[in-house]
Write a protein that holds these residues in place. Structure first.
Motif, PDB file in Angstrom:
ATOM      1  N   GLY A  21       0.763  -1.239   0.000  1.00 18.03           N
ATOM      2  CA  GLY A  21       0.000   0.000   0.000  1.00 18.03           C
ATOM      3  C   GLY A  21       0.791   1.283   0.000  1.00 18.03           C
ATOM      4  N   THR A  22       2.072   1.216  -0.266  1.00 13.70           N
ATOM      5  CA  THR A  22       2.879   2.432  -0.207  1.00 13.70           C
ATOM      6  C   THR A  22       2.433   3.431  -1.265  1.00 13.70           C
ATOM      7  N   PRO A  23       2.489   4.695  -0.973  1.00 16.66           N
ATOM      8  CA  PRO A  23       2.950   5.304   0.262  1.00 16.66           C
ATOM      9  C   PRO A  23       1.838   5.364   1.320  1.00 16.66           C
ATOM     10  N   TRP A  24       2.251   5.243   2.563  1.00 21.64           N
ATOM     11  CA  TRP A  24       1.357   5.366   3.706  1.00 21.64           C
ATOM     12  C   TRP A  24       1.541   6.741   4.323  1.00 21.64           C
ATOM     13  N   SER A  25       0.452   7.310   4.835  1.00 26.84           N
ATOM     14  CA  SER A  25       0.564   8.595   5.535  1.00 26.84           C
ATOM     15  C   SER A  25       0.009   8.428   6.944  1.00 26.84           C
ATOM     16  N   LEU A  26       0.654   9.089   7.879  1.00 26.30           N
ATOM     17  CA  LEU A  26       0.241   9.024   9.274  1.00 26.30           C
ATOM     18  C   LEU A  26      -0.995   9.896   9.463  1.00 26.30           C
ATOM     19  N   VAL A  27      -2.065   9.311  10.012  1.00 28.86           N
ATOM     20  CA  VAL A  27      -3.271  10.093  10.274  1.00 28.86           C
ATOM     21  C   VAL A  27      -3.532  10.255  11.773  1.00 28.86           C
ATOM     22  N   LEU A  28      -2.933   9.378  12.603  1.00 35.23           N
ATOM     23  CA  LEU A  28      -3.121   9.515  14.040  1.00 35.23           C
ATOM     24  C   LEU A  28      -2.005   8.809  14.788  1.00 35.23           C
ATOM     25  N   SER A  29      -1.556   9.439  15.842  1.00 34.85           N
ATOM     26  CA  SER A  29      -0.573   8.853  16.746  1.00 34.85           C
ATOM     27  C   SER A  29      -1.069   9.128  18.157  1.00 34.85           C
ATOM     28  N   TYR A  30      -1.289   8.071  18.933  1.00 37.41           N
ATOM     29  CA  TYR A  30      -1.848   8.207  20.279  1.00 37.41           C
ATOM     30  C   TYR A  30      -0.873   7.645  21.304  1.00 37.41           C
ATOM     31  N   LEU A  31      -0.444   8.492  22.224  1.00 39.54           N
ATOM     32  CA  LEU A  31       0.506   8.106  23.253  1.00 39.54           C
ATOM     33  C   LEU A  31      -0.193   7.307  24.344  1.00 39.54           C
ATOM     34  N   CYS A  32       0.341   6.137  24.634  1.00 36.07           N
ATOM     35  CA  CYS A  32      -0.179   5.276  25.696  1.00 36.07           C
ATOM     36  C   CYS A  32       0.762   5.322  26.891  1.00 36.07           C
ATOM     37  N   SER A  33       0.261   4.900  28.048  1.00 39.76           N
ATOM     38  CA  SER A  33       1.067   4.975  29.259  1.00 39.76           C
ATOM     39  C   SER A  33       2.167   3.915  29.301  1.00 39.76           C
ATOM     40  N   ASN A  34       1.966   2.796  28.575  1.00 43.28           N
ATOM     41  CA  ASN A  34       2.983   1.739  28.528  1.00 43.28           C
ATOM     42  C   ASN A  34       2.688   0.805  27.357  1.00 43.28           C
ATOM     43  N   SER A  35       3.579  -0.143  27.120  1.00 42.40           N
ATOM     44  CA  SER A  35       3.417  -1.044  25.974  1.00 42.40           C
ATOM     45  C   SER A  35       2.192  -1.935  26.116  1.00 42.40           C
ATOM     46  N   ASP A  36       1.888  -2.379  27.326  1.00 44.28           N
ATOM     47  CA  ASP A  36       0.734  -3.236  27.540  1.00 44.28           C
ATOM     48  C   ASP A  36      -0.556  -2.527  27.143  1.00 44.28           C
ATOM     49  N   GLU A  37      -0.699  -1.282  27.559  1.00 47.91           N
ATOM     50  CA  GLU A  37      -1.887  -0.513  27.188  1.00 47.91           C
ATOM     51  C   GLU A  37      -1.959  -0.321  25.674  1.00 47.91           C
ATOM     52  N   ALA A  38      -0.817  -0.034  25.049  1.00 47.75           N
ATOM     53  CA  ALA A  38      -0.781   0.183  23.606  1.00 47.75           C
ATOM     54  C   ALA A  38      -1.214  -1.069  22.846  1.00 47.75           C
TER      55      ALA A  38
END
Length: 94
Positions: A43-60
């Protein structure tokens, strides 16, 4: 820090949801087809539409799985329009 990210391919007209500790590096990997047999290499090219910060890897990872289990483009687009939905999910469901 871990992030859940959503990228979009206009070539495939689809979204992809993933988890990473470095969003810029991961987007570059998708666009450089680092993993040639992966779904995103088509599917290239891909564009970033959202980045959400989580408190840790488990939550992510839990949040990523929750979004993918929904199997809904409409749900993903609601998240993109209102990132606060992810905060609500983390508080109430994870």
């Amino acid at each position: 820090m871990y992030f859940v990210y959503i990228i979009y391919s206009s070539k495939l007209a689809t979204y992809y949801v993933g988890t990473t500790d470095d969003v810029e590096r991961r987007l570059l990997e998708h666009n450089l087809k680092t993993y040639e047999d992966s779904y995103t290499s088509k599917g290239t090219p891909w564009s970033l539409v959202l980045s959400y910060l989580c408190s840790n890897s488990d939550e992510a990872y839990k949040l990523e799985r929750f979004i993918k289990r929904m199997k809904s483009r409409r749900f993903i687009e609601k998240i993109i329009d209102d990132e606060g939905i992810l905060s609500d999910i983390c508080k109430n469901k994870l």
